[in-house]
Write a protein that holds these residues in place. Structure first.
Motif, PDB file in Angstrom:
ATOM      1  N   PHE A  78       0.914  -1.280  -0.047  1.00  0.00           N
ATOM      2  CA  PHE A  78      -0.162   0.100  -0.058  1.00  0.00           C
ATOM      3  C   PHE A  78       0.794   1.230   0.096  1.00  0.00           C
ATOM      4  O   PHE A  78       1.891   1.340   0.707  1.00  0.00           O
ATOM      5  N   SER A  79       0.435   2.283  -0.719  1.00  0.00           N
ATOM      6  CA  SER A  79       1.126   3.629  -0.800  1.00  0.00           C
ATOM      7  C   SER A  79      -0.022   4.656  -0.972  1.00  0.00           C
ATOM      8  O   SER A  79      -1.172   4.373  -1.094  1.00  0.00           O
ATOM      9  N   ASN A  80       0.518   5.923  -1.123  1.00  0.00           N
ATOM     10  CA  ASN A  80      -0.458   6.915  -1.274  1.00  0.00           C
ATOM     11  C   ASN A  80      -1.020   6.859  -2.952  1.00  0.00           C
ATOM     12  O   ASN A  80      -2.036   7.609  -3.055  1.00  0.00           O
ATOM     13  N   LYS A  81      -0.610   5.887  -3.687  1.00  0.00           N
ATOM     14  CA  LYS A  81      -0.878   5.748  -4.955  1.00  0.00           C
ATOM     15  C   LYS A  81      -1.882   4.375  -5.008  1.00  0.00           C
ATOM     16  O   LYS A  81      -2.043   3.778  -5.997  1.00  0.00           O
ATOM     17  N   GLY A  82      -2.471   3.784  -4.017  1.00  0.00           N
ATOM     18  CA  GLY A  82      -3.303   2.695  -3.912  1.00  0.00           C
ATOM     19  C   GLY A  82      -2.377   1.627  -3.556  1.00  0.00           C
ATOM     20  O   GLY A  82      -1.328   1.738  -2.992  1.00  0.00           O
ATOM     21  N   HIS A  83      -2.780   0.595  -4.211  1.00  0.00           N
ATOM     22  CA  HIS A  83      -2.276  -0.793  -3.683  1.00  0.00           C
ATOM     23  C   HIS A  83      -1.706  -1.601  -4.828  1.00  0.00           C
ATOM     24  O   HIS A  83      -2.204  -1.525  -6.002  1.00  0.00           O
ATOM     25  N   LEU A  84      -0.924  -2.649  -4.656  1.00  0.00           N
ATOM     26  CA  LEU A  84      -0.287  -3.612  -5.567  1.00  0.00           C
ATOM     27  C   LEU A  84      -0.449  -4.932  -4.930  1.00  0.00           C
ATOM     28  O   LEU A  84      -0.085  -5.022  -3.879  1.00  0.00           O
ATOM     29  N   GLU A  85      -0.675  -5.776  -5.942  1.00  0.00           N
ATOM     30  CA  GLU A  85      -0.672  -7.150  -5.471  1.00  0.00           C
ATOM     31  C   GLU A  85       0.761  -7.968  -5.642  1.00  0.00           C
ATOM     32  O   GLU A  85       1.468  -7.768  -6.606  1.00  0.00           O
ATOM     33  N   HIS A  86       1.217  -8.586  -4.632  1.00  0.00           N
ATOM     34  CA  HIS A  86       2.485  -9.243  -4.460  1.00  0.00           C
ATOM     35  C   HIS A  86       2.575 -10.098  -5.492  1.00  0.00           C
ATOM     36  O   HIS A  86       3.569 -10.373  -6.280  1.00  0.00           O
ATOM     37  N   ASP A  87       1.333 -10.821  -5.834  1.00  0.00           N
ATOM     38  CA  ASP A  87       1.291 -11.988  -6.695  1.00  0.00           C
ATOM     39  C   ASP A  87       1.745 -11.469  -8.259  1.00  0.00           C
ATOM     40  O   ASP A  87       1.917 -12.189  -9.100  1.00  0.00           O
ATOM     41  N   GLU A  88       1.184 -10.150  -8.507  1.00  0.00           N
ATOM     42  CA  GLU A  88       1.580  -9.597  -9.706  1.00  0.00           C
ATOM     43  C   GLU A  88       3.150  -9.561 -10.118  1.00  0.00           C
ATOM     44  O   GLU A  88       3.502  -9.328 -11.173  1.00  0.00           O
ATOM     45  N   MET A  89       3.920  -9.471  -9.209  1.00  0.00           N
ATOM     46  CA  MET A  89       5.378  -9.495  -9.058  1.00  0.00           C
ATOM     47  C   MET A  89       6.010 -10.662  -9.068  1.00  0.00           C
ATOM     48  O   MET A  89       7.134 -10.870  -9.583  1.00  0.00           O
ATOM     49  N   ILE A  90       5.458 -11.692  -8.428  1.00  0.00           N
ATOM     50  CA  ILE A  90       6.139 -12.997  -8.352  1.00  0.00           C
ATOM     51  C   ILE A  90       6.007 -13.765  -9.566  1.00  0.00           C
ATOM     52  O   ILE A  90       5.072 -13.970 -10.055  1.00  0.00           O
ATOM     53  N   GLY A  91       7.338 -14.053  -9.835  1.00  0.00           N
ATOM     54  CA  GLY A  91       7.454 -14.822 -11.050  1.00  0.00           C
ATOM     55  C   GLY A  91       7.864 -14.213 -12.347  1.00  0.00           C
ATOM     56  O   GLY A  91       8.208 -14.648 -13.422  1.00  0.00           O
ATOM     57  N   ARG A  92       8.142 -13.028 -12.120  1.00  0.00           N
ATOM     58  CA  ARG A  92       8.544 -11.911 -13.306  1.00  0.00           C
ATOM     59  C   ARG A  92       9.943 -11.774 -13.108  1.00  0.00           C
ATOM     60  O   ARG A  92      10.533 -11.669 -12.010  1.00  0.00           O
ATOM     61  N   ASP A  93      10.514 -11.600 -14.317  1.00  0.00           N
ATOM     62  CA  ASP A  93      12.019 -10.784 -14.306  1.00  0.00           C
ATOM     63  C   ASP A  93      12.107  -9.655 -13.859  1.00  0.00           C
ATOM     64  O   ASP A  93      11.132  -8.595 -14.375  1.00  0.00           O
ATOM     65  N   GLU A  94      13.010  -9.183 -12.843  1.00  0.00           N
ATOM     66  CA  GLU A  94      13.294  -7.879 -12.547  1.00  0.00           C
ATOM     67  C   GLU A  94      13.518  -6.967 -13.554  1.00  0.00           C
ATOM     68  O   GLU A  94      13.772  -7.347 -14.816  1.00  0.00           O
ATOM     69  N   GLY A  95      13.103  -5.583 -13.576  1.00  0.00           N
ATOM     70  CA  GLY A  95      13.191  -4.688 -14.364  1.00  0.00           C
ATOM     71  C   GLY A  95      11.833  -4.297 -15.183  1.00  0.00           C
ATOM     72  O   GLY A  95      12.221  -3.888 -16.146  1.00  0.00           O
ATOM     73  N   PHE A  96      10.849  -4.418 -14.734  1.00  0.00           N
ATOM     74  CA  PHE A  96       9.458  -4.184 -15.098  1.00  0.00           C
ATOM     75  C   PHE A  96       8.853  -3.065 -14.182  1.00  0.00           C
ATOM     76  O   PHE A  96       9.142  -2.571 -13.348  1.00  0.00           O
ATOM     77  N   THR A  97       7.719  -2.660 -15.138  1.00  0.00           N
ATOM     78  CA  THR A  97       6.891  -1.577 -14.333  1.00  0.00           C
ATOM     79  C   THR A  97       5.732  -2.072 -13.961  1.00  0.00           C
ATOM     80  O   THR A  97       5.040  -2.905 -14.568  1.00  0.00           O
ATOM     81  N   VAL A  98       5.145  -1.705 -12.700  1.00  0.00           N
ATOM     82  CA  VAL A  98       3.717  -1.976 -12.425  1.00  0.00           C
ATOM     83  C   VAL A  98       2.889  -0.731 -12.155  1.00  0.00           C
ATOM     84  O   VAL A  98       3.319   0.328 -11.962  1.00  0.00           O
ATOM     85  N   THR A  99       1.488  -0.845 -12.501  1.00  0.00           N
ATOM     86  CA  THR A  99       0.660  -0.073 -12.233  1.00  0.00           C
ATOM     87  C   THR A  99      -0.383  -0.316 -10.807  1.00  0.00           C
ATOM     88  O   THR A  99      -0.785  -1.238 -11.108  1.00  0.00           O
ATOM     89  N   SER A 100      -0.365   0.547  -9.973  1.00  0.00           N
ATOM     90  CA  SER A 100      -1.175   0.267  -8.753  1.00  0.00           C
ATOM     91  C   SER A 100      -2.602   0.699  -9.043  1.00  0.00           C
ATOM     92  O   SER A 100      -3.001   1.187  -9.989  1.00  0.00           O
ATOM     93  N   SER A 101      -3.305   0.294  -7.858  1.00  0.00           N
ATOM     94  CA  SER A 101      -4.832   0.389  -8.258  1.00  0.00           C
ATOM     95  C   SER A 101      -5.253   2.154  -8.602  1.00  0.00           C
ATOM     96  O   SER A 101      -6.220   2.226  -8.983  1.00  0.00           O
ATOM     97  N   ALA A 102      -4.606   2.804  -8.139  1.00  0.00           N
ATOM     98  CA  ALA A 102      -4.714   4.363  -8.007  1.00  0.00           C
ATOM     99  C   ALA A 102      -3.802   5.011  -9.183  1.00  0.00           C
ATOM    100  O   ALA A 102      -3.551   6.265  -9.450  1.00  0.00           O
ATOM    101  N   ALA A 103      -3.490   4.121 -10.400  1.00  0.00           N
ATOM    102  CA  ALA A 103      -2.532   4.688 -11.386  1.00  0.00           C
ATOM    103  C   ALA A 103      -1.274   5.011 -11.112  1.00  0.00           C
ATOM    104  O   ALA A 103      -0.659   5.809 -11.998  1.00  0.00           O
ATOM    105  N   GLY A 104      -0.837   4.666  -9.820  1.00  0.00           N
ATOM    106  CA  GLY A 104       0.771   5.115  -9.626  1.00  0.00           C
ATOM    107  C   GLY A 104       1.515   3.850 -10.388  1.00  0.00           C
ATOM    108  O   GLY A 104       1.396   2.652 -10.371  1.00  0.00           O
ATOM    109  N   GLN A 105       2.546   4.438 -10.931  1.00  0.00           N
ATOM    110  CA  GLN A 105       3.640   3.566 -11.681  1.00  0.00           C
ATOM    111  C   GLN A 105       5.012   3.380 -10.912  1.00  0.00           C
ATOM    112  O   GLN A 105       5.409   4.427 -10.479  1.00  0.00           O
ATOM    113  N   TYR A 106       5.513   2.135 -10.881  1.00  0.00           N
ATOM    114  CA  TYR A 106       6.790   1.925 -10.354  1.00  0.00           C
ATOM    115  C   TYR A 106       7.444   0.886 -10.969  1.00  0.00           C
ATOM    116  O   TYR A 106       6.972   0.097 -11.719  1.00  0.00           O
ATOM    117  N   LEU A 107       9.070   1.141 -11.023  1.00  0.00           N
ATOM    118  CA  LEU A 107      10.005   0.282 -11.534  1.00  0.00           C
ATOM    119  C   LEU A 107      10.172  -0.771 -10.357  1.00  0.00           C
ATOM    120  O   LEU A 107      10.233  -0.609  -9.101  1.00  0.00           O
TER     121      LEU A 107
END
Length: 323
Positions: free
Chosen positions: A52-81
């Protein structure tokens, strides 16, 4: 071959104890998220959990199993490397007991104290385990790092941090590491055999110079890490007066980022300035004395106002006459 079809490199062998993995992210690993403003978040991946952050939330399961160096978008449209944290990133964000040795100083210690694979190293004290991680990575599983820490609560923090970084299985630690609770001044003489390097991150390293000389192999290196100019002067002059070490080398390092954007190229407004002074000296063979500098000390350097250790080749200070 397209990027998506590039085969994944095999993982780093577990017996290397590097503290890093290749390949897809897995549960139990730590990741580092960086947003568009450069804000950073470190956390452990756990199946079924949310970040959880001020940009909503991210599911850990969306990151597990992926090669590092990708971007994800949170529930409130926040983007993260998303990357695995580097050692230099891990140590400045890990839980702290004592203050940490900053990466710029740890790098200087590893390089200029010449910490090498297979080296036998003594560290005092362990603090929060930041420097310990760098020392263990440098000596590898075939070296030896013996860390002394006075305070039990600091030792516990250091152990958790070191075990976390090296992904140590439950109930175990890095095979090259021994953490001892106690005062180096009392415990070092009891350590079996001699060592190659001694790192002194303590208030009064000058009080350990004689026993350090006994424990270091000829050609071995002592490195002191001190915060103030008075400590710096005392440790340098004590090493110099001892005679069994080469001329001490004192220095500090400062790191300044640069702003580079089109024609706007200038030093950044902030920098990592003074954190500590470092002093290194090499052990002479038993019975041998180091050469003294041929340059004479500056006038007044060892005058009546100087009360510290005095080089053996200088005449004793005459007491000023009084009426």
């Amino acid at each position: 071959m397209s990027e998506s079809s590039v085969p994944t490199s095999p993982d780093v062998p577990a017996e290397a104890w590097s503290g890093v993995h290749r390949g897809p992210l897995r549960e139990g690993e730590w990741v580092r998220l960086i947003d568009q403003k450069g804000r950073k978040h470190n956390f452990e991946l756990t199946a079924g959990k949310r970040f959880f952050s001020n940009k909503g939330h991210l599911e850990h399961d969306e990151m597990i199993g992926r090669d590092e160096g990708f971007t994800v978008t949170s529930s409130a449209a926040g983007q993260y490397l998303v990357f695995r944290p580097l050692l230099s990133e891990f140590v400045v964000s890990m839980p702290r007991g004592a203050a940490v040795v900053y990466p710029k100083d740890a790098a200087q210690i590893v390089a200029l104290a010449d910490i090498y694979p297979g080296a036998r190293v003594v560290e005092a004290g362990a603090g929060s385990g930041a420097l310990t991680c760098s020392l263990l990575r440098a000596v590898g599983p075939w070296g030896k790092v013996t860390s002394y820490e006075l305070r039990e609560e600091f030792a516990e923090v250091a152990k958790r941090n070191v075990d976390q970084f090296f992904n140590a299985p439950a109930g175990s630690s890095h095979p090259a590491w021994e953490l001892r609770l106690g005062d180096l001044k009392e415990e070092l003489p009891q350590l079996e055999g001699q060592v190659d390097r001694i790192i002194l991150d303590m208030l009064d390293p000058w009080n350990c110079v004689d026993m350090v000389a006994d424990k270091l192999v000829p050609g071995g290196i002592v490195c002191a890490y001190v915060a103030t100019t008075t400590q710096l002067s005392r440790v340098v002059e004590t090493l110099r007066a001892h005679g069994g070490f080469t001329e001490p080398h004192p220095w500090e390092s400062m790191v300044r980022d640069w702003h580079v954007e089109g024609l706007a190229v200038r030093p950044d407004h902030k920098m990592i300035g003074h954190t500590a002074f470092l002093v290194t000296a090499r052990r002479m063979a038993p019975g041998e004395r180091a050469l003294r500098k041929t340059r004479r000390p500056a006038p007044g350097a060892y005058g009546v106002d100087y009360t510290g250790p005095r080089p053996a080749d200088l005449p004793p200070m005459e007491t000023p006459e009084t009426d």
